[in-house]
Design an enzyme around this catalytic site. Structure first.
Site, PDB file in Angstrom:
ATOM      1  N   ASP A  50      37.415  32.910  44.256  1.00 37.94           N
ATOM      2  CA  ASP A  50      38.720  32.444  44.727  1.00 37.94           C
ATOM      3  C   ASP A  50      38.705  30.948  44.998  1.00 37.94           C
ATOM      4  O   ASP A  50      37.879  30.456  45.766  1.00 37.94           O
ATOM      5  CB  ASP A  50      39.124  33.200  46.005  1.00 37.94           C
ATOM      6  CG  ASP A  50      39.348  34.679  45.748  1.00 37.94           C
ATOM      7  OD1 ASP A  50      40.322  35.016  45.075  1.00 37.94           O
ATOM      8  OD2 ASP A  50      38.520  35.485  46.207  1.00 37.94           O
ATOM      9  N   ASP A  97      31.490  30.715  42.879  1.00 35.60           N
ATOM     10  CA  ASP A  97      32.438  31.373  43.763  1.00 35.60           C
ATOM     11  C   ASP A  97      33.630  31.796  42.900  1.00 35.60           C
ATOM     12  O   ASP A  97      33.809  31.308  41.774  1.00 35.60           O
ATOM     13  CB  ASP A  97      32.868  30.396  44.861  1.00 35.60           C
ATOM     14  CG  ASP A  97      33.975  30.948  45.736  1.00 35.60           C
ATOM     15  OD1 ASP A  97      33.816  32.064  46.252  1.00 35.60           O
ATOM     16  OD2 ASP A  97      35.003  30.267  45.865  1.00 35.60           O
TER      17      ASP A  97
END
Length: 216
Positions: free
Chosen positions: A15, A13
């Site tokens: 953020d 991922d």
């Protein structure tokens, strides 16, 4: 525990996992929420880890076009990257990975992902799965399944690095192993998965059997 276990690929991922964009995102979303009369503090707890269009759609606001609103929010986030920084150790950790053995899997649109990665001083890998690439965002597993497919590996042979509940659920649903990065967490998260504060305490061991996390 995942230390020492071999994986075909690492899937990250963005953020909250590779970089911290909370200040930027919350500035933009707080203004939007206030304009629409939402409880800003409560609303901001719901924005992380999912696609903007789905965040807007969940509000069921009369007369609001989720696609148009999400596009405007994305542009505002592209314009405001002040305070976007890499998670400690992320740049050096990523530099050790073979380019064909890792990918970014983000709920952000590609233009925003490019902007934030650049702001954080992080390089884009050859494979990045973004909001535009899938019909169903996290917590659906589609994004991680697609990343594994494009890397030519099985999802169950991947290690997913996540920070938010929606992303963790997506990794689990894809049958991948999951590591939780807690650098941006204000409070401890209850999770059965291995938790890392950042990337300073781990390194990567690479051989013909794959990639393994080891203690730095």
């Amino acid at each position: 525990m995942v230390e020492g276990q071999r994986f075909a690929a690492f899937l990250f991922d963005m953020d909250g996992t590779l970089l911290n964009s909370i200040a930027s995102a919350e500035r933009v979303w707080a203004r939007w929420a206030a304009r629409h009369g939402l409880d800003v503090e409560a609303f901001l707890q719901t924005i992380h880890g999912v696609r903007s269009v789905e965040t807007v759609r969940r509000q069921n606001l009369p007369g609001v076009d989720p696609e148009r609103e999400a596009a405007a929010i994305t542009q505002a986030e592209i314009d405001d990257v002040e305070g976007v920084i890499a998670i400690e150790g992320a740049k050096a950790f990523l530099a050790t990975l073979p380019a064909e053995r890792w990918a970014i899997v983000t709920s952000a649109p590609r233009a925003l992902a490019e902007r934030r990665m650049a702001a954080a001083g992080l390089d884009f890998p050859p494979l990045v799965i973004t909001a535009e690439d899938i019909a169903h965002g996290k917590p659906a597993p589609d994004c991680y399944l697609l990343a594994a497919q494009r890397l030519g590996v099985r999802p169950q042979d991947c290690l997913v690095f996540e920070d938010a509940p929606a992303g963790i659920a997506a990794g689990e649903a894809a049958a991948a192993r999951v590591v939780v990065i807690s650098a941006t967490h204000a409070h401890p998260m209850q999770t059965p998965h291995r938790v890392l504060a950042d990337y300073l305490q781990v390194a990567v061991d690479i051989n013909e059997q794959g990639l393994a996390l080891v203690q730095a």
